[in-house]
Enzyme design. Sequence first.
Site: not given
Length: 227
Positions: A105-107, A125
């Site tokens: 998830v995300c970075t 991302t």
Amino acid sequence: MPMTPARSNIVFTLFDQVTQLDFTGPVQFLSRMPGAIVHVAAKALEPVMTDVGFAIMPTVTFEDCPPADLLCVPGGLGVAAALGDSALLAFVKRQADAAQWTTSVCTGAFILGRAGLLQGKRATTHWGYTQLLHHVGAVHEDARTVFDGKVVTAGGVTSGIDFALAIIARLHGERVARSIQLSLEYDPAPPFAGGTPATSPSDIVSTMRAKFYDRAATRMEAALLNG
């Protein structure tokens, strides 16, 4: 007699300054999946500080964690430092080798990438960092959730909920995913249009980049290049 769902080990990794919603969003949904057993893994059984000032208690250490059926790596302000954490990277690589699904998830995508798991993969991302995905061998795809083989990457923060529902549908069917969505009343209706650079006013995008994301992306790039 109804069949008992097969048990699935859902493993989340934690590191200092993790974004709590990257973790708590998908874990809330995935924990409702039939047969799910959630494991929250960190280097030690000590509280791990989030980037909003409270801590999360892991349930297992990297050494004691069972093999994951689904591995999820959240992101957060601590990712740049985590890219230099050999124990975390070794754990992610070891778990991913045997997992049915390897996700971020995300970075958290950059932790997967540093572990060698995004080479040649389509991935996403947080919008503030998509231009850096090539540093880990990934090709950016502009989507909220990206599936490439057994690797799944989600965009920024709240995208983790969408990825969780998509995974649940793949494993247990759309009806189960929709039932969990209803149970948790996930029916987004934000008060403002926006949430992506394409749907937000350009002056807000520029301000957010200048106030935070340009510097944050520079720090992330430096950490990626120093590997």
